[in-house]
Design a protein around this motif. Structure first.
Motif, short mmCIF file in Angstrom:
data_model
loop_
_atom_site.label_atom_id
_atom_site.label_comp_id
_atom_site.label_asym_id
_atom_site.label_seq_id
_atom_site.Cartn_x
_atom_site.Cartn_y
_atom_site.Cartn_z
N THR A 5 0.85 -1.19 0.00
CA THR A 5 0.00 0.00 0.00
C THR A 5 0.89 1.24 0.00
OG1 THR A 5 -0.07 0.13 2.41
CG2 THR A 5 -1.75 -1.24 1.34
N PRO A 6 0.33 2.39 -0.36
CA PRO A 6 1.14 3.62 -0.33
C PRO A 6 1.69 3.94 1.06
CG PRO A 6 -0.82 3.97 -1.64
CD PRO A 6 -0.96 2.61 -1.00
N PHE A 7 0.93 3.67 2.10
CA PHE A 7 1.41 3.92 3.46
C PHE A 7 2.60 3.03 3.78
CE2 PHE A 7 1.42 2.82 7.99
CZ PHE A 7 1.69 4.08 8.51
N THR A 8 2.52 1.77 3.46
CA THR A 8 3.61 0.84 3.73
C THR A 8 4.84 1.21 2.93
OG1 THR A 8 1.98 -0.90 4.08
CG2 THR A 8 4.24 -1.60 3.79
N THR A 9 4.63 1.62 1.69
CA THR A 9 5.75 2.05 0.85
C THR A 9 6.43 3.26 1.48
OG1 THR A 9 4.62 1.25 -1.12
CG2 THR A 9 6.41 2.80 -1.46
N SER A 10 5.64 4.20 1.98
CA SER A 10 6.19 5.39 2.62
C SER A 10 7.00 5.03 3.85
CB SER A 10 5.08 6.35 3.01
OG SER A 10 4.37 6.77 1.89
N SER A 56 7.37 -7.63 -1.57
CA SER A 56 6.26 -7.12 -2.36
C SER A 56 5.99 -8.02 -3.57
CB SER A 56 6.56 -5.71 -2.83
OG SER A 56 5.58 -5.25 -3.71
#
Length: 64
Positions: A5-10, A56
């Motif tokens: 997810t974008p949060f996890t990537t961040s 991922s």
């Protein structure tokens, strides 16, 4: 990082940047030159991001 997810990537990128900054600072404290410290920081960043990318890819394969 397709399966994250974008949060996890961040969070992964933030952790990688912090690891790189710490490695660079420690290298400078030990007397390394700026190019050597930058090399250590780049290695730390890569060593943090690579397992996240592998995880991922593995999760994307399981989900599809």
């Amino acid at each position: 990082m397709g399966g994250l997810t974008p949060f996890t990537t961040s969070v992964v990128i933030l952790a990688a940047v912090l690891a790189a900054a710490g490695a660079g600072k420690l290298a400078r404290l030990e007397g390394a030159t700026y190019p050597a410290a930058l090399k250590q920081a780049a290695i730390a960043f890569t060593a943090t991001v690579t397992p996240a990318a592998a995880l991922s890819a593995a999760l994307a394969g399981v989900r599809s």
